[in-house]
Structures are given as structure tokens and as C-alpha cells.
Design a protein around this motif. Sequence first.
Motif, PDB file in Angstrom:
ATOM      1  N   ILE A   1       0.845  -1.204   0.000  1.00  0.00           N
ATOM      2  CA  ILE A   1       0.000   0.000   0.000  1.00  0.00           C
ATOM      3  C   ILE A   1       0.878   1.250   0.000  1.00  0.00           C
ATOM      4  CG2 ILE A   1      -1.768   1.266   1.295  1.00  0.00           C
ATOM      5  CD1 ILE A   1      -2.821  -1.496   2.205  1.00  0.00           C
ATOM      6  N   GLU A   2       1.934   1.206   0.803  1.00  0.00           N
ATOM      7  CA  GLU A   2       2.878   2.322   0.805  1.00  0.00           C
ATOM      8  C   GLU A   2       3.499   2.484  -0.585  1.00  0.00           C
ATOM      9  OE1 GLU A   2       6.834   1.729   2.367  1.00  0.00           O
ATOM     10  OE2 GLU A   2       6.660   3.521   3.600  1.00  0.00           O
TER      11      GLU A   2
ATOM     12  N   TRP B   1      -9.033   4.633   0.196  1.00  0.00           N
ATOM     13  CA  TRP B   1      -9.522   3.258   0.187  1.00  0.00           C
ATOM     14  C   TRP B   1      -8.515   2.304   0.838  1.00  0.00           C
ATOM     15  CZ3 TRP B   1     -10.385  -0.013  -4.918  1.00  0.00           C
ATOM     16  CH2 TRP B   1     -10.967  -1.228  -4.577  1.00  0.00           C
ATOM     17  N   LEU B   2      -7.354   2.152   0.222  1.00  0.00           N
ATOM     18  CA  LEU B   2      -6.404   1.149   0.704  1.00  0.00           C
ATOM     19  C   LEU B   2      -5.780   1.543   2.034  1.00  0.00           C
ATOM     20  CD1 LEU B   2      -4.571   0.195  -2.612  1.00  0.00           C
ATOM     21  CD2 LEU B   2      -6.558  -0.885  -1.554  1.00  0.00           C
ATOM     22  N   ASP B   3      -5.392   2.819   2.165  1.00  0.00           N
ATOM     23  CA  ASP B   3      -4.668   3.217   3.367  1.00  0.00           C
ATOM     24  C   ASP B   3      -5.610   3.397   4.557  1.00  0.00           C
ATOM     25  OD1 ASP B   3      -2.106   3.861   4.527  1.00  0.00           O
ATOM     26  OD2 ASP B   3      -2.887   5.887   4.767  1.00  0.00           O
ATOM     27  N   GLN B   4      -6.655   4.196   4.387  1.00  0.00           N
ATOM     28  CA  GLN B   4      -7.545   4.493   5.513  1.00  0.00           C
ATOM     29  C   GLN B   4      -8.791   3.619   5.536  1.00  0.00           C
ATOM     30  OE1 GLN B   4      -6.745   6.534   7.953  1.00  0.00           O
ATOM     31  NE2 GLN B   4      -4.865   7.237   7.020  1.00  0.00           N
ATOM     32  N   PHE B   5      -9.055   2.915   4.474  1.00  0.00           N
ATOM     33  CA  PHE B   5     -10.248   2.079   4.323  1.00  0.00           C
ATOM     34  C   PHE B   5     -11.519   2.833   4.719  1.00  0.00           C
ATOM     35  CE2 PHE B   5     -12.857  -1.733   4.316  1.00  0.00           C
ATOM     36  CZ  PHE B   5     -12.394  -2.299   3.144  1.00  0.00           C
TER      37      PHE B   5
ATOM     38  N   ASP C   1     -12.204   5.193   6.562  1.00  0.00           N
ATOM     39  CA  ASP C   1     -12.406   5.622   7.942  1.00  0.00           C
ATOM     40  C   ASP C   1     -12.495   7.148   7.945  1.00  0.00           C
ATOM     41  OD1 ASP C   1     -12.247   6.348  10.584  1.00  0.00           O
ATOM     42  OD2 ASP C   1     -10.603   4.983  11.078  1.00  0.00           O
TER      43      ASP C   1
ATOM     44  N   ALA D   1     -10.936   9.315  10.719  1.00  0.00           N
ATOM     45  CA  ALA D   1      -9.468   9.372  10.647  1.00  0.00           C
ATOM     46  C   ALA D   1      -9.025  10.264   9.492  1.00  0.00           C
ATOM     47  CB  ALA D   1      -8.900   7.966  10.486  1.00  0.00           C
TER      48      ALA D   1
ATOM     49  N   TYR E   1      12.660  -5.233   3.938  1.00  0.00           N
ATOM     50  CA  TYR E   1      11.985  -3.953   4.203  1.00  0.00           C
ATOM     51  C   TYR E   1      12.604  -3.392   5.475  1.00  0.00           C
ATOM     52  CZ  TYR E   1       7.965  -0.739   4.542  1.00  0.00           C
ATOM     53  OH  TYR E   1       7.145   0.374   4.591  1.00  0.00           O
TER      54      TYR E   1
ATOM     55  N   LYS F   1      -2.584   4.289  14.986  1.00  0.00           N
ATOM     56  CA  LYS F   1      -2.727   3.004  14.310  1.00  0.00           C
ATOM     57  C   LYS F   1      -1.438   2.604  13.624  1.00  0.00           C
ATOM     58  CE  LYS F   1      -7.630   3.409  13.184  1.00  0.00           C
ATOM     59  NZ  LYS F   1      -8.531   3.452  12.022  1.00  0.00           N
TER      60      LYS F   1
ATOM     61  N   ARG G   1       0.164  -0.284  10.434  1.00  0.00           N
ATOM     62  CA  ARG G   1      -0.098  -1.354   9.474  1.00  0.00           C
ATOM     63  C   ARG G   1       0.888  -2.477   9.738  1.00  0.00           C
ATOM     64  NH1 ARG G   1      -1.196   0.961   5.025  1.00  0.00           N
ATOM     65  NH2 ARG G   1      -3.363   0.367   5.190  1.00  0.00           N
TER      66      ARG G   1
ATOM     67  N   PHE H   1      -3.857  -6.169   5.541  1.00  0.00           N
ATOM     68  CA  PHE H   1      -4.441  -5.137   4.699  1.00  0.00           C
ATOM     69  C   PHE H   1      -4.891  -3.925   5.514  1.00  0.00           C
ATOM     70  CE2 PHE H   1      -8.086  -3.268   2.472  1.00  0.00           C
ATOM     71  CZ  PHE H   1      -7.435  -2.868   1.321  1.00  0.00           C
TER      72      PHE H   1
ATOM     73  N   LYS I   1      -5.565  -1.492   9.016  1.00  0.00           N
ATOM     74  CA  LYS I   1      -4.668  -1.051  10.077  1.00  0.00           C
ATOM     75  C   LYS I   1      -5.171  -1.587  11.403  1.00  0.00           C
ATOM     76  CE  LYS I   1      -2.805   3.099   8.025  1.00  0.00           C
ATOM     77  NZ  LYS I   1      -2.497   4.505   8.211  1.00  0.00           N
TER      78      LYS I   1
END
Lengths: 199, 315
Positions: A26-27, A83-87, A89, A92, B77, B280, B282, B287, B289
Motif C-alpha cells: 500500500i505504501e 480506500w487502501l490506506d484508511q479504508f 475511515d 481518521a 523492508y 494506528k 499497518r 491489509f 490497520k
Amino acid sequence: MFVACLIPLALLALRAWRDQLGANPIEYITRATGWWTLTFLMITLTVTPVRRLLSMPWLLRLRRMLGLFAFFYASLHFTTYIWLDQFFDLAAIVKDVVKRPFITVGFTAFVLLIPLAATSTNAMVKRLGARRWQWLHRAVYVIGTLGVIHFLWLVKKDIREPLVFALVLAVLLGARLAFRWRERTRTASASAQVAARPG
Amino acid sequence: MLIRRSPDIVPSEITPRALFEDRRTFLRDAGLFAAGLAVTGLGARPVQAQGKPFAGARKSPFSVAETATPFKDVTTYNNFYEFGTGKDDPAERAGTLKPRPWTISVEGECAKPKRWDIDELMKLAAVEERIYRLRCVEGWSMVIPWNGFPLSELVKRAEPNSKAKYVEFITLNDEKQMPGVRLPVLDWPYVEGLRMDEAMHPLALLTFGLYGDLLPNQNGAPVRIVVPWKYGFKSAKSIVRIRFTETEPKTAWNKAIPNEYGFYSNVNPQVDHPRWSQAKERRIGEFGKRATLMFNGYGEQVASLYAGMDLKKYY
């Protein structure tokens, strides 16, 4: 050209398909789409100076597409975050946008891009009138600056890459100032010549 | 005509005498090692891993019962700026680090300073397997099975005196082995530090391996510390010097950006980094957090160290 602009996305998709996005995909996606947004912004801003410097008027036809691709990658970047990072939320996200300067700046740049993308059609240029349209689209200078600040403020310590973008942006905006200054002195000297002409 | 003079040898290019002389030892040891191999058909365990040296390490009750992050992610990583600032730089570039021969000098405010050889140090106490959470200040986390023994074992041997209030950890700073130190991203060498009671805490681990094997170079070979209740950067890698001091060590990230990285840097979801939230994290491989835990989930063991301290002030 259209296809060429999609290559970065295709490469990203290929890497994802091959599971080559590293330990933190995601990063990786966020970084890649952000990097390409900035790069397309810079390429778009390069069109005018190059066109004038090398007298290649046909380049102008590419500018709209390049600008829209900048918006396209910015949308991907924004979607990745939402979408991917915060889904989704929302709490947030709102907190992030309000509290984190680098996100505030990035979000502002994205919001500013929307009206430019929306007014990119010929019909919209006509409706607005060339003058107002051009005035509105000068917002891209602000957007480019905010985009570079967004990158600069998110980096922990090694600021070499954002500095490269800052330098490119400075050259591109500086070129515009130089053109303006040259035009002004030219018209000034032209009118001076007119005035000095014997009657 | 331009006559190019060959450049003089700059002082940094000259091999220090100790190292130069060490080469004989190295050659001799290598010879002995090869001879040993030839005779027994086996590798000497600590020098060249033939099989995993810590495979049978005792499992520690301090381990967490969470799924360990895959070996590949743990070793590709990394933040190890001595090899570059990209996450994949250490895995790509740490091949130049030579973890043997290696010495760690224990010095400063103590009765028994000593220069330890890495292989001697590794035998100081029983190496355990400890599965710890690792939370990076950047907002990601892993679960890693480390191999090591409590740092306190080494500290005790040095007999720190009454002036020893802090322990400072200094990482190797050698541009021949570490290409990243040519750039002044941080004030090299990398320095980290702990308060004496933190260093003596049973969770603070002097670490030689992960996943049963010797530490890969990119993870801080041949010896590092792991302080699981603090952000990852507190866990100094590739340590060459451990010093007992009376005053708080000037740590690398604190020196670089003091308002963002404090000396304590305990994992704390309530105290945000000035530029991002710490609520939070990851977990690598997941997927969504997950919520960050106070002291990275080690509050029960370590909260008492900070009783009465304002953790917003001492971030």
C-alpha cells in the motif's frame, strides 16, 4: 502518447500482479502514484516554456492530455489513500486532513485540480472565455507548489528527491517570469522607439 | 598540456593499524577454519553458519503468540540509513558489511571495561528465541523471532559504577562498508541510548540472530539491541561500542529533528508524531490497520519504569 502516459500504471499493475510491490504494497502504490502525479504536473508545466523556446506550437495540443493525466494519477493517489490506506475511515481521514500539514496541503492541491480537469473541454473554454479560463488555469502554479511541499513534508530526513522536484518547479515557474519580463521590456522599448521616431 | 597527478592517498583510505594487523589473524583463522572443515567435514558454528546456529534456542516466555512476519519481509523492508534511505537499500547494499571479525568495546563509567570479540560475546549467556513486536515510528509493524540474551547480562559483567546513569550504543561508521554514511543524512556514527534501568530491563535484548540464523547484514549484523516497547529506531544495529555515561546520550534522530524524535521514544498511540498519527499501524502482510498498543503491548512489564513521568513531555 496516450498509451505512453499509461505505461507507469501498467508497470505498477504488472508489479502488483507479480507480487513485487515489496513488504508494504500500500505504501508502494501510494508513493508511486504520488510520484507520477508530480512528474506529470512537471511535464505539463514544461509544455509552454519548451513550445515558446523552440517554437514548437503543436506541443500545445499535448498540454491538455498531460494535465488530465496528472489529474488521473492524482485521483489514483487520492483513492489509494482513502480506500487502501484508511479504508474509508472518515473520522481518521478528516482528522488527518485537518491536523497533518502535509495531508492538508496535498488534499488542497487535489481539490484545486478538480475544477481545472472539469473545465478542460473545448466547450468549457468557450463558455468561460479564454481570459477567465486562463486565469483559472494559472491555479496549476499553486497546485504544483503545494504538491512539492506535500512531498517535502512527508519525508523523514532524506529530502533529496522532493528537492529535485522543487528545483524543476522553480526553473519552470522562473521561465514564465523570464518570458513576462522579456515581453515587458520588448513592448516598452518598442513603444519608446515609436515615441522617438521623428515626426 | 595538462598533467594529471595521481591523487595522494587520503587519510580515510588508510587501513587502521589494528585492522591491518588483524588481517594476519584473519588469514590464520581462515586457514585453521579451512583445515578444520577438511578434517571434520563440518563448519565451525559461529563463524560460517552451516545450518542455523540458534535453531535449538530456548523459547522465551516473553514471546508473543502472534503470527511472525515472513522472513522475506523482515529481511527486505528495512530502515538502516548507513546503506541508504530507501526501504530496499539495506537488502540490496549491505553485502559490503563484514560482520566477522568484529569487536564490541564496552567502556565508560564502569569497573570492568572490555573489548569483546563477537564470538566470545555470543557465548556469554544462553541465546534464546524471543518473538517480539516491532513498531516503526513511520506507522508499520512486524513480529520478529529474534535470537539473543538479555542486555543486562553484558551490562552486569562490566560492573557500571554509580555515575553510570545511561548506556550509549554506537553503530559502526565505515564508509567502505557502509555506502550510506557518505551522505550527511544523519550525524554519523548512529548513536542510540537507554536509561540504565531500561537497559537492565529483562525485555531489552542483545541480539545476534533472527529466525534461528545469524543476523543478516541488513538487520544489523553481527550484534544489535532490540527494545520492543520503543520505536524501532531506538534498537541500534551493528554495534561497535557500548558506553556507560552520566549524562543522557545525544541520540542520532533526536539530534537530527529534536521536536519529532525524543530520547525516550516509547511506543505511544496517544502522543502523535508532529507530522502523522501514531494511533494506528499497518502490520506488514495485513491489509487493514490495527490499533497501536501503549508501550507496543509491553505496558504490563515496562510501564513502572515511567511512573510519574509526563510521557507527552518525554516523548
